[in-house]
Design an enzyme around this catalytic site. Sequence first.
Site, PDB file in Angstrom:
ATOM      1  N   TYR A  50       0.864  -1.179   0.000  1.00 42.19           N
ATOM      2  CA  TYR A  50       0.000   0.000   0.000  1.00 42.19           C
ATOM      3  C   TYR A  50       0.904   1.234   0.000  1.00 42.19           C
ATOM      4  CZ  TYR A  50      -4.576   2.003  -0.066  1.00 42.19           C
ATOM      5  OH  TYR A  50      -5.708   2.652  -0.486  1.00 42.19           O
ATOM      6  N   HIS A  55       7.605   5.168   1.197  1.00 40.39           N
ATOM      7  CA  HIS A  55       8.220   3.933   0.681  1.00 40.39           C
ATOM      8  C   HIS A  55       9.081   4.241  -0.560  1.00 40.39           C
ATOM      9  CE1 HIS A  55       4.339   2.149   2.423  1.00 40.39           C
ATOM     10  NE2 HIS A  55       5.276   1.492   3.073  1.00 40.39           N
ATOM     11  N   GLY A 167      12.887   3.152   7.005  1.00 40.51           N
ATOM     12  CA  GLY A 167      12.496   4.533   7.246  1.00 40.51           C
ATOM     13  C   GLY A 167      12.672   4.945   8.699  1.00 40.51           C
TER      14      GLY A 167
HETATM   15  P1  AMP Z   1       5.659  -0.451   6.132  1.00 37.06           P
HETATM   16  O1  AMP Z   1       5.128  -0.799   4.778  1.00 37.06           O
HETATM   17  O2  AMP Z   1       4.770   0.468   6.899  1.00 37.06           O
HETATM   18  O3  AMP Z   1       6.119  -1.664   6.915  1.00 37.06           O
HETATM   19  O4  AMP Z   1       6.959   0.388   5.882  1.00 37.06           O
HETATM   20  C1  AMP Z   1       8.013  -0.091   5.079  1.00 37.06           C
HETATM   21  C2  AMP Z   1       9.189   0.825   5.224  1.00 37.06           C
HETATM   22  O5  AMP Z   1       8.819   2.148   4.840  1.00 37.06           O
HETATM   23  C3  AMP Z   1       9.706   0.908   6.664  1.00 37.06           C
HETATM   24  O6  AMP Z   1      11.123   0.935   6.649  1.00 37.06           O
HETATM   25  C4  AMP Z   1       9.131   2.226   7.139  1.00 37.06           C
HETATM   26  O7  AMP Z   1       9.891   2.832   8.168  1.00 37.06           O
HETATM   27  C5  AMP Z   1       9.193   3.045   5.863  1.00 37.06           C
HETATM   28  N1  AMP Z   1       8.268   4.173   5.924  1.00 37.06           N
HETATM   29  C6  AMP Z   1       6.960   4.133   6.281  1.00 37.06           C
HETATM   30  N2  AMP Z   1       6.436   5.363   6.291  1.00 37.06           N
HETATM   31  C7  AMP Z   1       7.431   6.219   5.934  1.00 37.06           C
HETATM   32  C8  AMP Z   1       7.524   7.636   5.776  1.00 37.06           C
HETATM   33  N3  AMP Z   1       6.492   8.430   5.972  1.00 37.06           N
HETATM   34  N4  AMP Z   1       8.714   8.143   5.397  1.00 37.06           N
HETATM   35  C9  AMP Z   1       9.791   7.332   5.197  1.00 37.06           C
HETATM   36  N5  AMP Z   1       9.772   5.998   5.330  1.00 37.06           N
HETATM   37  C10 AMP Z   1       8.610   5.447   5.701  1.00 37.06           C
END
Ligand code: AMP
Length: 301
Positions: A50, A55, A167
């Site tokens: 999503y 990302h 992130g």
């Molecule tokens: P997730 O899909 O939420 O597990 O996130 C996947 C990666 O994207 C993880 O390393 C998160 O820390 C990073 N991430 C999520 N939101 C953000 C954001 N707003 N800015 C930068 N990186 C992000």
Amino acid sequence: MAANACIDAAAAECVPDGLTLVRTRAEVRAWVAARRAEGKTVGLVPTMGYLHEGHLSLVDRARELADVAAMSIFVNPLQFGPTEDLDRYPRDLERDLALAAGRGVELVFAPSAREMYPEGEPRVSVVPDEEIGGRLDGGTRPGHFRGVLTVVAKLFGIFTPDVAVFGQKDWQQATLITRMAADLDLPVRVEVAPIVREADGLAMSSRNVYLSDAERVSARALSRALERVRALYLAGERDAAVLRAALREGISAPGVEPEYAEVVDPRTLGAVERVGGGTLCAVAARVGKTRLIDNALLPPV
Ligand code: AMP
């Protein structure tokens, strides 16, 4: 949902030109071996899909640091608690593939839970110690980081990436993964990229889609509280208790139920008494049913 058509049929038309979609660990290994045979380094961006600009900023970083960028998209059941949002977590693989391809991702690995955990619950997993893993999100989401570290360790084993990008949005997660790579001598460079925000300051998150219009307005309290604490710090305040109180007051806004507001050492995540450049301010709160987190490092002065 279009995403399901894409998942179930594995329809070729769902996959944009220039991108390879694979479902199995064996296919990842073969793809990585082929890139290595070409002399290329591999950057990995693990996600739960999503996708949003946060990302995609990690993809940009991966492409700066490695020759090719790969992404995993896996909503990892092991990191969700029994009362959490595993079943309703947003999913749209077709859209994700288009966004990833548009930013130059060459491989997407979107496995089933069965592919990742063929024997169900793993008998051996990666667990952080209580001191660094039990605070902040580890305190309110028991078992969460065991799930995260275990799946990331598996992804490192499957991809053997040269670089993996995470992130800052999930500071504790990134810190634990960095520690895991160091403490277990995993041959990967772990890179942490800055938080990408909406125009009004709200940190981008796949979960923001859950927010109603009114909740979306309330959600601004988190980033605003962090901005306020930063301003207090820049005005000379160094007492962590004062900043912590301001942070908590800032997220005690209408429609927002605070979970934690902490001012901590960025490496150990332990509470500090005096703050300085690099001190981590971190908040978690519920807005309606949606759990949101945000953080900021105090700037050097
Ligand atoms: P997730 O899909 O939420 O597990 O996130 C996947 C990666 O994207 C993880 O390393 C998160 O820390 C990073 N991430 C999520 N939101 C953000 C954001 N707003 N800015 C930068 N990186 C992000």
